[in-house]
Motif scaffolding. Structure first.
Motif, PDB file in Angstrom:
ATOM      1  N   UNK B  28       0.835  -1.206   0.000  1.00 37.24           N
ATOM      2  CA  UNK B  28       0.000   0.000   0.000  1.00 37.24           C
ATOM      3  C   UNK B  28       0.872   1.260   0.000  1.00 37.24           C
ATOM      4  N   UNK B  29       2.039   1.188   0.672  1.00 40.95           N
ATOM      5  CA  UNK B  29       2.923   2.347   0.733  1.00 40.95           C
ATOM      6  C   UNK B  29       3.724   2.509  -0.553  1.00 40.95           C
ATOM      7  N   UNK B  30       3.790   1.468  -1.369  1.00 44.67           N
ATOM      8  CA  UNK B  30       4.533   1.526  -2.638  1.00 44.67           C
ATOM      9  C   UNK B  30       3.658   0.965  -3.746  1.00 44.67           C
ATOM     10  N   UNK B 139       2.667   9.124  -8.042  1.00 44.91           N
ATOM     11  CA  UNK B 139       2.034   9.623  -6.824  1.00 44.91           C
ATOM     12  C   UNK B 139       2.801   9.225  -5.587  1.00 44.91           C
ATOM     13  N   UNK B 140       2.218   9.453  -4.402  1.00 41.62           N
ATOM     14  CA  UNK B 140       2.890   9.123  -3.155  1.00 41.62           C
ATOM     15  C   UNK B 140       3.304   7.649  -3.117  1.00 41.62           C
ATOM     16  N   UNK B 141       4.517   7.408  -2.631  1.00 36.64           N
ATOM     17  CA  UNK B 141       5.007   6.039  -2.528  1.00 36.64           C
ATOM     18  C   UNK B 141       5.788   5.594  -3.751  1.00 36.64           C
ATOM     19  N   UNK B 143       8.779   6.644  -6.439  1.00 36.51           N
ATOM     20  CA  UNK B 143       9.877   7.599  -6.594  1.00 36.51           C
ATOM     21  C   UNK B 143       9.777   8.344  -7.918  1.00 36.51           C
TER      22      UNK B 143
END
Lengths: 286, 189
Positions: B28-30, B139-141, B143
């Motif tokens: 979920x974080x990446x 987006x977030x997560x 690079x």
């Protein structure tokens, strides 16, 4: 092993916290309410961070706990012992060896990698709380992206002091949407929040969890004519000589004597092991 | 895959659930990252990854929607015994399980409210295969950019445009899993 369930909390509680963490990661900077439990330590000692850590830890993890950068203060030592006993995980004081780092009010000097999770202990998660005490109102302000009040506060700083006097818990905007309290870290640490590791925030008394995924845009609020500046004491460390680390000022006598030392004890010790010496350390060695 | 409603749970729930959660958290974080997740087994056609995910995140407090194809007596018995989640219609679901086509219309799931965007559904989407190619993700997560084989791109692009509202998706295939939170911008290219 002890008679505690793995990582202290019961499974139902961990599922509830895990669901909150995932929603927090999906909505960077938004404070997710969660049913915070009473922990065997007082509020203000990291009950939020401890619950987030407990929900994240696996048996293979290596845990590091810091309090204002230091591994050897009461809060850090007691939380480390808590998880040694209840989760049986290995602990470490080395930043680069840890997989989960729980922190109170600092980000380690050494850049974190993508295999690391940084868990912050948060006292007041709502950045607008001291400007608007009503939760119903601050919630609406976040919903409407109504952050003018925060800029007024920073502006009043400038009109009164000539510069933005906020030096810690400096508000940030996450991915262009939510204004977020980074917990009371010094504003020196704000630029580090754009990192490769995952950052999770837990506020136990206030019952909120929020998150910043890796490589998320984190912008410290400022004005074009008063840009954000990550400040620190204008001094090198007296023990290791580092000129780029955040420093604590330590009063050494009652005649005005003082020294500046790295707040990150592992960073400072690592540099001293590598042979770096500061002003006072060199004298002792001689 | 099994047909016995009483088996398929974790052997060592606290530790296995902890490892499974860390895999989901990593995914979920990446967004776009494919992780392995193991430990649970549910009646066909539920994949081991989806079964493990439900054992890790779902319980009596999480209303669950079962899409056609992932519903039936054996599945409901397994969920009743191991998870205890109430089975509900899509408007009231916190979690939903099914193939992408069977979950349609995906716009019917809760997307949260402006005050509480977290009160939104998490869709567990069973797919035939997961590969790091296809739709373009930023987006977030992430690079710079990531790619993930998605069942379509139109819905996910519209879902991201709703940010901070929207649903979050987890794709499961065999024992592999990838996630697509609402914060990820999805393009066809």
């Amino acid at each position: 092993m002890s008679d505690y369930n793995f990582a202290y909390l019961d499974e139902q509680t961990k599922r509830m916290i895990r669901r909150a963490i995932l929603k927090g990661v999906a909505i960077p900077g938004y404070q997710v309410p969660f049913a915070s439990r009473e922990m065997p330590m007082p509020y203000g000692w990291g009950t939020g961070g401890v619950q987030v850590s407990a929900a994240c830890l696996t048996p293979e993890d290596k845990l590091k706990v810091i309090d204002q950068g230091a591994d050897d203060t009461t809060n850090a030592v007691s939380i480390r012992k808590f998880f040694e006993r209840t989760a049986g995980v290995e602990t470490t004081e080395r930043t680069n060896e840890a997989t989960v780092i729980q922190t109170r009010h600092r980000i380690p000097e050494e850049p974190l990698t993508e295999d690391q999770i940084l868990v912050y202990q948060v006292p007041i998660p709502e950045p607008l709380r001291f400007l608007e005490p009503r939760e119903t109102e601050t919630r609406k302000m976040h919903a409407l992206e109504e952050y003018g009040l925060m800029h007024v506060k920073l502006y009043e700083d400038i009109s009164r002091h000539g510069h933005i006097a906020t030096s810690y818990a400096y508000p940030v905007k996450v991915e262009g949407r939510y204004v977020m309290d980074p917990s009371p870290i010094p504003k020196f640490d704000n630029p580090k929040m754009e990192m490769a590791g995952l950052q999770l925030f837990g506020a136990g008394r206030e019952q909120r969890i929020y998150a910043i995924p890796p490589f998320t845009r984190v912008v410290s609020l400022d004005f074009e004519d008063h840009p954000f500046e990550a400040s620190k004491a204008d001094h090198p460390c007296d023990l290791c000589g580092a000129g780029d680390s955040y420093l604590d000022e330590v009063i050494t006598d009652d005649a005005g004597g003082r020294m500046f030392v790295c707040s990150d004890t592992d960073f400072c010790a690592g540099r001293q092991d590598a042979g770096y010496r500061g002003r006072l350390n060199a004298e002792e060695a001689a | 895959m099994l047909d016995d409603a009483l088996s398929g749970d974790f052997a060592d729930a606290p530790r296995e659930a902890a490892r499974a959660f860390r895999a989901v958290l990593d995914a979920m974080a990446r967004p776009g990252k494919i992780v392995d997740i193991l430990g649970g087994a549910a009646p066909a056609p539920i994949s081991p990854a989806a079964a493990t995910l439900m054992l890790t995140l779902c319980d009596g407090e999480t209303p669950l929607y079962l899409a056609p194809g992932h519903d039936g007596a054996a599945i409901r018995q397994w969920i009743a015994f191991h998870i205890g989640a109430p089975i509900v219609d899509r408007e009231n679901a916190m979690f939903a399980l099914g193939n992408w086509a069977a979950l349609a219309p995906q716009t019917g799931f809760p997307i949260g409210t402006p005050e509480y965007p977290d009160r939104s559904a998490t869709l567990i989407v069973e797919v035939d295969a997961l590969t790091s190619e296809g739709a373009h993700l930023t987006g977030p997560g992430i690079e710079s950019e990531a790619h993930l084989s998605l069942p379509e791109t139109g819905f996910f692009a519209r879902n991201a445009a709703l940010f901070p509202l929207g649903v979050d998706c987890v794709f499961t295939s065999g024992s592999r899993l990838a996630a697509l939170p609402r914060s990820t911008r999805v393009e066809d290219r």
